[in-house]
Design a protein around this motif. Sequence first.
Motif, PDB file in Angstrom:
ATOM      1  N   PRO A  24       0.839  -1.189   0.020  1.00  0.00           N
ATOM      2  CA  PRO A  24       0.084  -0.017  -0.015  1.00  0.00           C
ATOM      3  C   PRO A  24       0.835   1.371  -0.074  1.00  0.00           C
ATOM      4  O   PRO A  24       0.684   2.100  -0.629  1.00  0.00           O
ATOM      5  CB  PRO A  24      -0.807  -0.061   1.293  1.00  0.00           C
ATOM      6  N   TYR A  29       3.322   0.662   5.308  1.00  0.00           N
ATOM      7  CA  TYR A  29       2.640  -0.583   5.159  1.00  0.00           C
ATOM      8  C   TYR A  29       3.593  -1.430   4.234  1.00  0.00           C
ATOM      9  O   TYR A  29       3.378  -1.462   3.162  1.00  0.00           O
ATOM     10  CB  TYR A  29       1.161  -0.438   4.274  1.00  0.00           C
ATOM     11  N   GLN A  71      -6.227 -10.786   6.034  1.00  0.00           N
ATOM     12  CA  GLN A  71      -6.029  -9.284   5.895  1.00  0.00           C
ATOM     13  C   GLN A  71      -4.623  -8.758   5.390  1.00  0.00           C
ATOM     14  O   GLN A  71      -4.644  -7.761   4.561  1.00  0.00           O
ATOM     15  CB  GLN A  71      -6.180  -8.798   7.388  1.00  0.00           C
ATOM     16  N   TYR A  82       6.277  -3.084  10.813  1.00  0.00           N
ATOM     17  CA  TYR A  82       4.880  -2.923  10.934  1.00  0.00           C
ATOM     18  C   TYR A  82       4.453  -3.948  12.219  1.00  0.00           C
ATOM     19  O   TYR A  82       4.812  -4.960  12.295  1.00  0.00           O
ATOM     20  CB  TYR A  82       4.245  -3.494   9.873  1.00  0.00           C
ATOM     21  N   GLN A 107     -10.460  -8.898   5.612  1.00  0.00           N
ATOM     22  CA  GLN A 107     -10.805  -7.524   5.222  1.00  0.00           C
ATOM     23  C   GLN A 107     -12.005  -7.613   4.080  1.00  0.00           C
ATOM     24  O   GLN A 107     -12.563  -8.487   3.503  1.00  0.00           O
ATOM     25  CB  GLN A 107      -9.687  -6.766   4.535  1.00  0.00           C
ATOM     26  N   TRP A 163     -10.106  -3.680  12.495  1.00  0.00           N
ATOM     27  CA  TRP A 163      -9.261  -3.767  11.085  1.00  0.00           C
ATOM     28  C   TRP A 163     -10.119  -4.755  10.305  1.00  0.00           C
ATOM     29  O   TRP A 163      -9.854  -4.385   8.832  1.00  0.00           O
ATOM     30  CB  TRP A 163      -8.055  -4.706  11.525  1.00  0.00           C
ATOM     31  N   GLY A 166     -11.844  -2.495   7.529  1.00  0.00           N
ATOM     32  CA  GLY A 166     -11.077  -1.591   6.622  1.00  0.00           C
ATOM     33  C   GLY A 166     -11.224  -0.182   6.991  1.00  0.00           C
ATOM     34  O   GLY A 166     -10.284   0.916   6.489  1.00  0.00           O
ATOM     35  N   TYR A 207      -5.201   1.448  20.026  1.00  0.00           N
ATOM     36  CA  TYR A 207      -4.114   0.119  19.540  1.00  0.00           C
ATOM     37  C   TYR A 207      -4.297  -0.761  20.833  1.00  0.00           C
ATOM     38  O   TYR A 207      -4.116  -1.939  20.492  1.00  0.00           O
ATOM     39  CB  TYR A 207      -2.975   0.748  19.454  1.00  0.00           C
ATOM     40  N   TRP A 353     -10.252   7.399   9.900  1.00  0.00           N
ATOM     41  CA  TRP A 353     -11.555   7.072   9.217  1.00  0.00           C
ATOM     42  C   TRP A 353     -12.757   7.910  10.182  1.00  0.00           C
ATOM     43  O   TRP A 353     -13.710   7.327  10.117  1.00  0.00           O
ATOM     44  CB  TRP A 353     -11.773   5.476   9.291  1.00  0.00           C
ATOM     45  N   TRP A 358     -11.455   9.449   1.789  1.00  0.00           N
ATOM     46  CA  TRP A 358     -10.468   8.576   1.015  1.00  0.00           C
ATOM     47  C   TRP A 358     -10.666   8.193  -0.463  1.00  0.00           C
ATOM     48  O   TRP A 358     -11.784   8.527  -0.698  1.00  0.00           O
ATOM     49  CB  TRP A 358     -10.575   7.253   1.871  1.00  0.00           C
TER      50      TRP A 358
HETATM   51  C1  2M8 Z   1      -5.421   0.707   7.203  1.00  0.00           C
HETATM   52  O1  2M8 Z   1      -5.318  -0.343   8.320  1.00  0.00           O
HETATM   53  C2  2M8 Z   1      -4.108  -1.036   8.806  1.00  0.00           C
HETATM   54  C3  2M8 Z   1      -4.467  -2.265   9.333  1.00  0.00           C
HETATM   55  O2  2M8 Z   1      -5.176  -3.161   8.550  1.00  0.00           O
HETATM   56  C4  2M8 Z   1      -3.508  -0.262   9.733  1.00  0.00           C
HETATM   57  O3  2M8 Z   1      -3.877   1.024  10.106  1.00  0.00           O
HETATM   58  O4  2M8 Z   1      -2.286  -0.385  10.069  1.00  0.00           O
HETATM   59  C5  2M8 Z   1      -6.766   0.799   6.786  1.00  0.00           C
HETATM   60  O5  2M8 Z   1      -6.813   2.120   6.078  1.00  0.00           O
HETATM   61  C6  2M8 Z   1      -7.098  -0.378   5.941  1.00  0.00           C
HETATM   62  O6  2M8 Z   1      -8.386  -0.051   5.326  1.00  0.00           O
HETATM   63  C7  2M8 Z   1      -6.016  -0.500   4.874  1.00  0.00           C
HETATM   64  O7  2M8 Z   1      -6.395  -1.748   4.004  1.00  0.00           O
HETATM   65  C8  2M8 Z   1      -4.640  -0.679   5.469  1.00  0.00           C
HETATM   66  C9  2M8 Z   1      -3.497  -0.844   4.467  1.00  0.00           C
HETATM   67  O8  2M8 Z   1      -3.395   0.460   3.398  1.00  0.00           O
HETATM   68  O9  2M8 Z   1      -4.410   0.466   6.366  1.00  0.00           O
END
Ligand code: 2M8
Length: 423
Positions: A24, A29, A71, A82, A107, A163, A166, A207, A353, A358
């Motif tokens: 991502p 991420y 997920q 992470y 997810q 989680w 999403g 968290y 969120w 988004w």
């Molecule tokens: C966000 O979620 C992750 C946990 O899954 C996090 O906060 O670390 C959310 O925005 C989720 O919708 C998204 O899939 C993920 C990775 O972009 O980040």
Amino acid sequence: MTATMRAAATRVLERNWRGTYTVPAGGLYPHQWSWDSAFIAVGLRHISPRRAQIELDSLLSAQWHDGRLPQIVFNRERDDDYSPGGDFWRSETIPESSAVSTAGLVQPPNHALAVLLVHEADPAESRRRRFLQRAYPRLVAWHHYLRSRRTGPSGLARIVHPWESGMDNSPYWDAPLAAMTETIVDDVPRPDLQHADASHRPSNAEYGKYLYLAGRYRDHDCDDLDALSPYQLEDPAFNALWARSELALADIAAVLGDDASAAEHRENAEQIAHALESLWDEGLGCFVARDLLSGRLQRFRTVSGLVPLLLPDLAHTDALLQTLRGEHFALGQVALVPSHDLTAPTFDTARYWRGPSWFNTAWLVAEALDERGHGSEARALAEQMSSLALTHDFPEYVDPHTGAPRGTLDFSWTAALSLDLSI
Ligand code: 2M8
């Protein structure tokens, strides 16, 4: 616009490509995320249909024996970057898990929709690589998992962790998390805060609960029949995407010449859409979430409650459009579609969120507007996406009032989905 967008989006997706999947965002991420990969593939199909297929193939091949699509699929070399990572989940010790290291949660099920769109981008290449033949049985097993392990008497699938929606810190989850006495206070690692401002991310208190719930689920071998789980919710977007994906599965089955299965998938979609009725809130003019433990509806307007607009023949389409265009989401007057009601006391312009807009949900709303016959509003939303994405280096999310970038930059689904709508 299209040529500039193509070049810039391609750059982001190249940078985040890891050989068989796209992260991502490089820093925040560093692994493969489930619904991100599906959104990313929707954009990748315009750059390379083959790569879009590989993106989805790699996620589908991490499927667990029970059918769940995890997920996160971990790159174990980035375990320290992470939390919680592969060491935390130790999925290799869970009998139902797959051969690769993954999280145990899931997810939202947007994958069948992505598989169909990727196939349609280049049917010849898809046929040559037997893409649908490979993906279809895995998608059927994934939906079967949701039906057999996650669905209760209401007919809706439940999530067992924020989680899984999403939309991690949506106000929907405030009361259910507050009702939980269990949490973790010591040793809550936050490597995420090295890559994003703390005021844009979920709080430490959240968290603590997230880690408690994830650890408890892991310690029960991710067993969904454990009735004692302290967090069980039904989310509108999760279920609407499931229904929309059943419709996509019907189209995939038809392409594969299996008309009987196509009819079954359409029936499944209708059943889920019908079940969603129990989440409709007439007073708020949108769908809401239900806490299965207290039985209470979580009465907030969030973008999740607008996602059922994606379903054809929905009784509440007009009311949802009114909510989308009115003061709560102000379509066309603010940047994209806020994740939470602009007028609510819980609205926050920056925090994840709980207010920011988004690009993935804007894409879902744009698709829905287009399919419901509101092409000019869909195009206006698409143009906003392109211009915000290009101006601010593909931000993860933006402030709805100012359009200012929030979270991390060079975010993959922002690039993929803005590209998709600029074509
Ligand atoms: C966000 O979620 C992750 C946990 O899954 C996090 O906060 O670390 C959310 O925005 C989720 O919708 C998204 O899939 C993920 C990775 O972009 O980040």
